[in-house]
Write a protein that holds these residues in place. Structure first.
Motif, PDB file in Angstrom:
ATOM      1  N   GLY A  21       0.808  -1.215   0.000  1.00 30.71           N
ATOM      2  CA  GLY A  21       0.000   0.000   0.000  1.00 30.71           C
ATOM      3  C   GLY A  21       0.838   1.259   0.000  1.00 30.71           C
ATOM      4  O   GLY A  21       2.033   1.236   0.326  1.00 30.71           O
ATOM      5  N   VAL A  22       0.203   2.366  -0.336  1.00 29.21           N
ATOM      6  CA  VAL A  22       0.904   3.648  -0.437  1.00 29.21           C
ATOM      7  C   VAL A  22       1.389   4.121   0.918  1.00 29.21           C
ATOM      8  O   VAL A  22       2.533   4.584   1.055  1.00 29.21           O
ATOM      9  CB  VAL A  22      -0.012   4.699  -1.087  1.00 29.21           C
ATOM     10  CG1 VAL A  22       0.606   6.092  -0.989  1.00 29.21           C
ATOM     11  CG2 VAL A  22      -0.284   4.344  -2.547  1.00 29.21           C
ATOM     12  N   ARG A  23       0.527   4.020   1.941  1.00 35.00           N
ATOM     13  CA  ARG A  23       0.913   4.532   3.258  1.00 35.00           C
ATOM     14  C   ARG A  23       2.097   3.764   3.836  1.00 35.00           C
ATOM     15  O   ARG A  23       3.055   4.357   4.353  1.00 35.00           O
ATOM     16  CB  ARG A  23      -0.280   4.479   4.216  1.00 35.00           C
ATOM     17  CG  ARG A  23      -0.015   5.132   5.577  1.00 35.00           C
ATOM     18  CD  ARG A  23      -1.291   5.229   6.398  1.00 35.00           C
ATOM     19  NE  ARG A  23      -2.270   6.073   5.732  1.00 35.00           N
ATOM     20  CZ  ARG A  23      -2.274   7.410   5.808  1.00 35.00           C
ATOM     21  NH1 ARG A  23      -1.322   8.032   6.518  1.00 35.00           N
ATOM     22  NH2 ARG A  23      -3.200   8.096   5.188  1.00 35.00           N
ATOM     23  N   ALA A  24       2.063   2.436   3.754  1.00 31.16           N
ATOM     24  CA  ALA A  24       3.175   1.622   4.272  1.00 31.16           C
ATOM     25  C   ALA A  24       4.449   1.890   3.482  1.00 31.16           C
ATOM     26  O   ALA A  24       5.547   1.951   4.049  1.00 31.16           O
ATOM     27  CB  ALA A  24       2.815   0.139   4.209  1.00 31.16           C
ATOM     28  N   ALA A  25       4.304   2.071   2.170  1.00 33.20           N
ATOM     29  CA  ALA A  25       5.472   2.374   1.341  1.00 33.20           C
ATOM     30  C   ALA A  25       6.069   3.724   1.718  1.00 33.20           C
ATOM     31  O   ALA A  25       7.300   3.879   1.776  1.00 33.20           O
ATOM     32  CB  ALA A  25       5.083   2.363  -0.136  1.00 33.20           C
ATOM     33  N   ALA A  26       5.214   4.696   1.973  1.00 33.08           N
ATOM     34  CA  ALA A  26       5.686   6.026   2.368  1.00 33.08           C
ATOM     35  C   ALA A  26       6.489   5.955   3.654  1.00 33.08           C
ATOM     36  O   ALA A  26       7.542   6.598   3.794  1.00 33.08           O
ATOM     37  CB  ALA A  26       4.501   6.978   2.518  1.00 33.08           C
ATOM     38  N   ASP A  27       6.008   5.172   4.616  1.00 32.05           N
ATOM     39  CA  ASP A  27       6.748   5.003   5.880  1.00 32.05           C
ATOM     40  C   ASP A  27       8.097   4.345   5.630  1.00 32.05           C
ATOM     41  O   ASP A  27       9.102   4.695   6.252  1.00 32.05           O
ATOM     42  CB  ASP A  27       5.929   4.153   6.859  1.00 32.05           C
ATOM     43  CG  ASP A  27       4.687   4.878   7.366  1.00 32.05           C
ATOM     44  OD1 ASP A  27       4.661   6.122   7.287  1.00 32.05           O
ATOM     45  OD2 ASP A  27       3.751   4.195   7.826  1.00 32.05           O
ATOM     46  N   GLN A  28       8.128   3.378   4.717  1.00 36.17           N
ATOM     47  CA  GLN A  28       9.361   2.636   4.463  1.00 36.17           C
ATOM     48  C   GLN A  28      10.429   3.507   3.823  1.00 36.17           C
ATOM     49  O   GLN A  28      11.613   3.423   4.180  1.00 36.17           O
ATOM     50  CB  GLN A  28       9.068   1.434   3.564  1.00 36.17           C
ATOM     51  CG  GLN A  28      10.293   0.564   3.276  1.00 36.17           C
ATOM     52  CD  GLN A  28       9.998  -0.520   2.260  1.00 36.17           C
ATOM     53  OE1 GLN A  28       9.981  -0.278   1.066  1.00 36.17           O
ATOM     54  NE2 GLN A  28       9.753  -1.732   2.735  1.00 36.17           N
ATOM     55  N   ILE A  29      10.044   4.364   2.882  1.00 32.11           N
ATOM     56  CA  ILE A  29      11.041   5.147   2.143  1.00 32.11           C
ATOM     57  C   ILE A  29      11.150   6.589   2.630  1.00 32.11           C
ATOM     58  O   ILE A  29      11.888   7.389   2.056  1.00 32.11           O
ATOM     59  CB  ILE A  29      10.751   5.124   0.624  1.00 32.11           C
ATOM     60  CG1 ILE A  29       9.391   5.757   0.318  1.00 32.11           C
ATOM     61  CG2 ILE A  29      10.819   3.708   0.101  1.00 32.11           C
ATOM     62  CD1 ILE A  29       9.059   5.799  -1.179  1.00 32.11           C
ATOM     63  N   GLY A  30      10.418   6.927   3.699  1.00 33.50           N
ATOM     64  CA  GLY A  30      10.559   8.250   4.298  1.00 33.50           C
ATOM     65  C   GLY A  30       9.950   9.375   3.498  1.00 33.50           C
ATOM     66  O   GLY A  30      10.503  10.485   3.452  1.00 33.50           O
ATOM     67  N   PRO A  33       2.523   9.998   2.023  1.00 35.90           N
ATOM     68  CA  PRO A  33       1.663   9.231   1.114  1.00 35.90           C
ATOM     69  C   PRO A  33       1.287  10.002  -0.143  1.00 35.90           C
ATOM     70  O   PRO A  33       1.240   9.432  -1.232  1.00 35.90           O
ATOM     71  CB  PRO A  33       0.436   8.920   1.975  1.00 35.90           C
ATOM     72  CG  PRO A  33       0.961   8.911   3.376  1.00 35.90           C
ATOM     73  CD  PRO A  33       2.016   9.998   3.404  1.00 35.90           C
ATOM     74  N   SER A  34       1.024  11.289   0.008  1.00 33.68           N
ATOM     75  CA  SER A  34       0.651  12.077  -1.180  1.00 33.68           C
ATOM     76  C   SER A  34       1.809  12.163  -2.170  1.00 33.68           C
ATOM     77  O   SER A  34       1.600  12.112  -3.387  1.00 33.68           O
ATOM     78  CB  SER A  34       0.207  13.478  -0.756  1.00 33.68           C
ATOM     79  OG  SER A  34       1.258  14.168  -0.086  1.00 33.68           O
ATOM     80  N   ALA A  35       3.033  12.289  -1.658  1.00 33.65           N
ATOM     81  CA  ALA A  35       4.201  12.349  -2.541  1.00 33.65           C
ATOM     82  C   ALA A  35       4.390  11.026  -3.282  1.00 33.65           C
ATOM     83  O   ALA A  35       4.722  11.009  -4.473  1.00 33.65           O
ATOM     84  CB  ALA A  35       5.446  12.690  -1.731  1.00 33.65           C
ATOM     85  N   VAL A  36       4.173   9.910  -2.575  1.00 29.62           N
ATOM     86  CA  VAL A  36       4.286   8.603  -3.210  1.00 29.62           C
ATOM     87  C   VAL A  36       3.224   8.443  -4.290  1.00 29.62           C
ATOM     88  O   VAL A  36       3.507   7.971  -5.400  1.00 29.62           O
ATOM     89  CB  VAL A  36       4.178   7.471  -2.169  1.00 29.62           C
ATOM     90  CG1 VAL A  36       4.083   6.107  -2.853  1.00 29.62           C
ATOM     91  CG2 VAL A  36       5.387   7.491  -1.231  1.00 29.62           C
ATOM     92  N   SER A  37       1.992   8.869  -3.990  1.00 29.77           N
ATOM     93  CA  SER A  37       0.910   8.768  -4.970  1.00 29.77           C
ATOM     94  C   SER A  37       1.209   9.594  -6.221  1.00 29.77           C
ATOM     95  O   SER A  37       0.995   9.144  -7.351  1.00 29.77           O
ATOM     96  CB  SER A  37      -0.410   9.222  -4.351  1.00 29.77           C
ATOM     97  OG  SER A  37      -0.809   8.341  -3.318  1.00 29.77           O
ATOM     98  N   MET A  38       1.724  10.799  -6.015  1.00 30.89           N
ATOM     99  CA  MET A  38       2.059  11.656  -7.154  1.00 30.89           C
ATOM    100  C   MET A  38       3.188  11.053  -7.987  1.00 30.89           C
ATOM    101  O   MET A  38       3.173  11.103  -9.217  1.00 30.89           O
ATOM    102  CB  MET A  38       2.463  13.050  -6.648  1.00 30.89           C
ATOM    103  CG  MET A  38       1.308  13.857  -6.085  1.00 30.89           C
ATOM    104  SD  MET A  38       1.851  15.445  -5.414  1.00 30.89           S
ATOM    105  CE  MET A  38       2.579  16.201  -6.862  1.00 30.89           C
ATOM    106  N   THR A  39       4.173  10.451  -7.294  1.00 31.15           N
ATOM    107  CA  THR A  39       5.295   9.830  -7.989  1.00 31.15           C
ATOM    108  C   THR A  39       4.829   8.643  -8.826  1.00 31.15           C
ATOM    109  O   THR A  39       5.273   8.453  -9.971  1.00 31.15           O
ATOM    110  CB  THR A  39       6.364   9.374  -6.985  1.00 31.15           C
ATOM    111  OG1 THR A  39       6.816  10.504  -6.243  1.00 31.15           O
ATOM    112  CG2 THR A  39       7.551   8.738  -7.686  1.00 31.15           C
ATOM    113  N   LEU A  40       3.906   7.842  -8.274  1.00 32.47           N
ATOM    114  CA  LEU A  40       3.369   6.700  -9.014  1.00 32.47           C
ATOM    115  C   LEU A  40       2.592   7.166 -10.244  1.00 32.47           C
ATOM    116  O   LEU A  40       2.696   6.567 -11.315  1.00 32.47           O
ATOM    117  CB  LEU A  40       2.465   5.856  -8.113  1.00 32.47           C
ATOM    118  CG  LEU A  40       3.148   5.004  -7.047  1.00 32.47           C
ATOM    119  CD1 LEU A  40       2.107   4.251  -6.234  1.00 32.47           C
ATOM    120  CD2 LEU A  40       4.133   4.028  -7.667  1.00 32.47           C
ATOM    121  N   LYS A  41       1.803   8.238 -10.073  1.00 30.55           N
ATOM    122  CA  LYS A  41       1.040   8.767 -11.199  1.00 30.55           C
ATOM    123  C   LYS A  41       1.978   9.243 -12.309  1.00 30.55           C
ATOM    124  O   LYS A  41       1.742   8.982 -13.496  1.00 30.55           O
ATOM    125  CB  LYS A  41       0.169   9.925 -10.723  1.00 30.55           C
ATOM    126  CG  LYS A  41      -0.675  10.573 -11.831  1.00 30.55           C
ATOM    127  CD  LYS A  41      -1.664   9.567 -12.404  1.00 30.55           C
ATOM    128  CE  LYS A  41      -2.681  10.249 -13.326  1.00 30.55           C
ATOM    129  NZ  LYS A  41      -2.054  10.879 -14.495  1.00 30.55           N
TER     130      LYS A  41
END
Length: 302
Positions: A21-30, A33-41
């Motif tokens: 998931g996005v939230r768990a991934a965000a925690d893992q890579i510091g 969540p919004s930044a991870v979602s934007m990066t995936l998009k």
């Protein structure tokens, strides 16, 4: 013109796949969540198709599965290259990343590394053992710099230097009727045996091993698994002679009469690549230990 794919996007994508998931991934890579979602998009826009089946990121699309494999390989290569550069800058030797077939990994490698340590070499050495096909792929993908393996077919992107020719032997339980044979075995003597398939035997490419494999119901890619299965009486197999050293299993290695039952082991690297000093010194030690141990291990130097 091809688009540039962001390494940050690849890292975020792999993290989402591995954590679920996005939230768990965000925690893992510091990251948020919004930044991870934007990066995936942005990554999906750059590639041109969705990487997930839905917005919940629960399942990868067909393209997403391919991208995941490529992303993992790319990240591993990038990280290894960064470590190699910083290691070399620190002591002008670098580090040695090597992949080896198991039979060499448990015989010649420890002796070569011991020699390096005795000489005072303190560079990092990272060793992984695998089958020859996986080693070729690892060198081609930049996962490791040097491979010790069999190169079944010539590849223009790889250089190959033969080190030694190694016999493959018939391997059976200690109470097998052929275990105490005083003469090398002929193929006809193996008719009717319950054969355990493996990559080393298949790579011989001779009709007799193909016939044995055709009737096989059991395959094991790992040397230790092969030996354990033979010891348990599940069948017989054919393995490189070096596998008998430190195998830890009560089995017998019996020579085969056919001179074709052998393989050539060498070292591979990317064609034209300037190897790090650490890798070059490692290869020199492998060559030395190979010559010193020739009589002990029963192979023939190339």
């Amino acid at each position: 013109m091809s688009k540039t794919i962001s390494l940050t996007g690849m890292r975020s994508f792999v993290a989402v796949c591995e954590t679920g998931g996005v939230r768990a991934a965000a925690d893992q890579i510091g990251r948020t969540p919004s930044a991870v979602s934007m990066t995936l998009k942005q990554l999906e826009d750059d590639i041109g198709v969705p990487l997930f089946e839905s917005e919940r990121k629960g399942a990868l699309s067909p393209v997403g599965r391919i991208v995941l494999d490529e992303a993992r390989a790319m990240i591993a290569h990038y990280d290894r290259a960064c470590l190699a550069m910083t290691s070399y800058a620190a002591d002008l030797q670098g580090r040695c990343d090597v992949a080896s077939v198991p039979s060499v990994a448990v015989t010649l490698l420890p002796r070569a590394i011991a020699q390096l340590r005795a000489e005072g070499c303190r560079f990092d050495i990272h060793v992984r053992d695998s089958d020859s096909n996986a080693i070729v792929e690892a060198v081609e993908n930049g996962m490791v710099e040097v491979g010790l393996c069999v190169l079944a077919t010539k590849r223009p992107q790889l250089s190959f230097e033969p080190l030694f020719h190694e016999p493959l032997d018939f391997v059976c339980p200690v109470d097998h009727p052929l275990a105490e044979s005083k003469r090398p075995l002929k193929w006809a003597q193996l008719d009717g045996e319950s054969f355990i398939q493996n990559g080393a035997a298949a790579a011989l490419g001779v009709a007799e091993t193909e016939a044995l494999a055709a009737g096989s119901k059991l395959t094991a890619t790992n040397v230790s698994s092969n030996l354990a299965m033979v010891e348990a009486g599940l069948g017989v197999t054919i393995l490189p002679r070096l596998c008998r050293w430190k195998c830890g299993h009560d089995v017998r290695f019996v020579p085969l009469a056919d001179p074709r039952s052998s393989r050539t082991v060498g070292w591979i690297a990317k064609e034209g690549r300037n190897l790090q000093p650490a890798s070059l010194r490692f290869i020199e030690c492998i060559r030395l230990q190979m010559r010193v141990s020739e009589g002990e291990f029963g192979y023939a130097a190339a």
